[in-house]
Design an enzyme around this catalytic site. Sequence first.
Site, short mmCIF file in Angstrom:
data_model
loop_
_atom_site.label_atom_id
_atom_site.label_comp_id
_atom_site.label_asym_id
_atom_site.label_seq_id
_atom_site.Cartn_x
_atom_site.Cartn_y
_atom_site.Cartn_z
N ASP A 1 0.83 -1.21 0.00
CA ASP A 1 0.00 0.00 0.00
C ASP A 1 0.86 1.26 0.00
O ASP A 1 1.98 1.27 0.53
CB ASP A 1 -0.93 -0.03 1.23
CG ASP A 1 -2.10 0.92 1.07
OD1 ASP A 1 -2.35 1.42 -0.05
OD2 ASP A 1 -2.79 1.18 2.09
N HIS B 1 2.39 3.47 -8.97
CA HIS B 1 2.21 2.04 -9.27
C HIS B 1 3.41 1.52 -10.07
O HIS B 1 3.90 0.43 -9.81
CB HIS B 1 0.91 1.82 -10.04
CG HIS B 1 -0.33 2.21 -9.29
ND1 HIS B 1 -0.55 1.83 -7.98
CD2 HIS B 1 -1.41 2.96 -9.65
CE1 HIS B 1 -1.72 2.33 -7.58
NE2 HIS B 1 -2.26 3.01 -8.56
N LEU C 1 11.04 -20.22 -4.50
CA LEU C 1 9.94 -19.46 -3.92
C LEU C 1 8.68 -19.51 -4.79
O LEU C 1 8.76 -19.41 -6.00
CB LEU C 1 10.41 -17.99 -3.81
CG LEU C 1 9.38 -16.93 -3.43
CD1 LEU C 1 9.00 -17.07 -1.96
CD2 LEU C 1 9.93 -15.53 -3.72
C1 IPE Z 1 -5.53 -2.67 -0.25
O1 IPE Z 1 -5.14 -1.35 -0.44
C2 IPE Z 1 -5.47 -3.41 -1.54
C3 IPE Z 1 -4.14 -3.56 -2.13
C4 IPE Z 1 -3.00 -3.20 -1.59
C5 IPE Z 1 -4.12 -4.19 -3.41
P1 IPE Z 1 -6.20 -0.18 -0.60
O2 IPE Z 1 -5.45 1.08 -0.67
O3 IPE Z 1 -7.11 -0.47 -1.73
O4 IPE Z 1 -7.05 -0.31 0.74
P2 IPE Z 1 -7.88 0.76 1.53
O5 IPE Z 1 -8.83 1.38 0.54
O6 IPE Z 1 -6.93 1.76 2.08
O7 IPE Z 1 -8.56 -0.03 2.59
C1 IPE Z 2 -1.57 0.30 -3.37
O1 IPE Z 2 -1.36 1.66 -3.39
C2 IPE Z 2 -1.81 -0.27 -4.74
C3 IPE Z 2 -3.18 -0.67 -5.00
C4 IPE Z 2 -4.17 -0.67 -4.14
C5 IPE Z 2 -3.46 -1.13 -6.35
P1 IPE Z 2 -2.56 2.71 -3.40
O2 IPE Z 2 -2.93 2.99 -4.81
O3 IPE Z 2 -3.67 2.23 -2.54
O4 IPE Z 2 -1.88 3.99 -2.75
P2 IPE Z 2 -2.48 4.97 -1.67
O5 IPE Z 2 -2.99 4.14 -0.54
O6 IPE Z 2 -3.57 5.71 -2.34
O7 IPE Z 2 -1.34 5.85 -1.28
MG MG Z 3 -4.06 2.42 -0.57
#
Ligand code: IPE
Ligand code: IPE
Ligand code: MG
Length: 249
Positions: free
Chosen positions: A23, A40, A134
């Site tokens: 995240d 990303h 792995l």
């Molecule tokens: C959780 O992250 C999903 C992934 C890392 C793929 P999100 O950014 O989508 O989760 P929330 O919205 O903060 O709960």
């Molecule tokens: C995690 O990073 C990747 C996915 C959920 C696909 P985020 O896109 O949720 O990044 P933040 O949480 O908005 O910083």
């Molecule tokens: Mg996120």
Amino acid sequence: MDLSIKERLDNSKLPRHVAIIMDGNGRWAARHGSARIFGHEHGIEAVRSVIEGAGEVGIGYLTLYAFSTENWSRPREEVDGLMSLLVYAIDSETVNLMKNNVRLGVIGDMKMLPRRVREKLESCIEKLKDNTGLTVILAISYSAKWEITEAVKKMVSDATRERIDPSQITNELFESYLSTKGIPDPELLIRTSGEYRLSNFLLWQIAYAELYFTDILWPDFRKEDLFEALLNFQNRERRFGMTSEQIAG
Ligand code: IPE
Ligand code: IPE
Ligand code: MG
């Protein structure tokens, strides 16, 4: 002489399975004054490093939460960007994964994915299937509640056809209906970016996992940060409901 974190790890006390909620890509991009997709893109470097590190220390399974069921609700542009990035990443990383003896698996609702993504995943899984190192499991279009609901549907259908006897349902039988069938439960769950929640990830399987949260944003996470989490894990006492004295004895 100071030992590196990796050298301080006790190889006899490594988790067999580590799961990561990757995240913070969007916030990382914002900090760099860029669009979310840029975060990303940089997340791929973190994935590469962590896969390498997990392989180096001898972790058996690494499950990476890459895209949740809920993420389908993001702006169309971001979802499309993520799907294209997935195809690009698989293409560019397959050679590296092969070199590192990595096997690939995927969990999630594959029906939801664009065909090009599904086919790319399937062909990569096929190419890497005889590797023995792995196992990396990508959770894509995944959510734990989706997975558990699917398992219940299949179980009820099997019971209706008298393939299983409802009075014989056990914890183990239920697990055999999950998409993680045959894979040991993660002993360690890591979430980056300073969020303290599970966001619908592996609810059943992490019933007894150790949880590790770090403020590092995913694109900045590297294998050394994984080793740090592993070291932290090794210093915890896993009691499984027993007392400390019982564990020591
Ligand atoms: C959780 O992250 C999903 C992934 C890392 C793929 P999100 O950014 O989508 O989760 P929330 O919205 O903060 O709960
Ligand atoms: C995690 O990073 C990747 C996915 C959920 C696909 P985020 O896109 O949720 O990044 P933040 O949480 O908005 O910083
Ligand atoms: Mg996120």
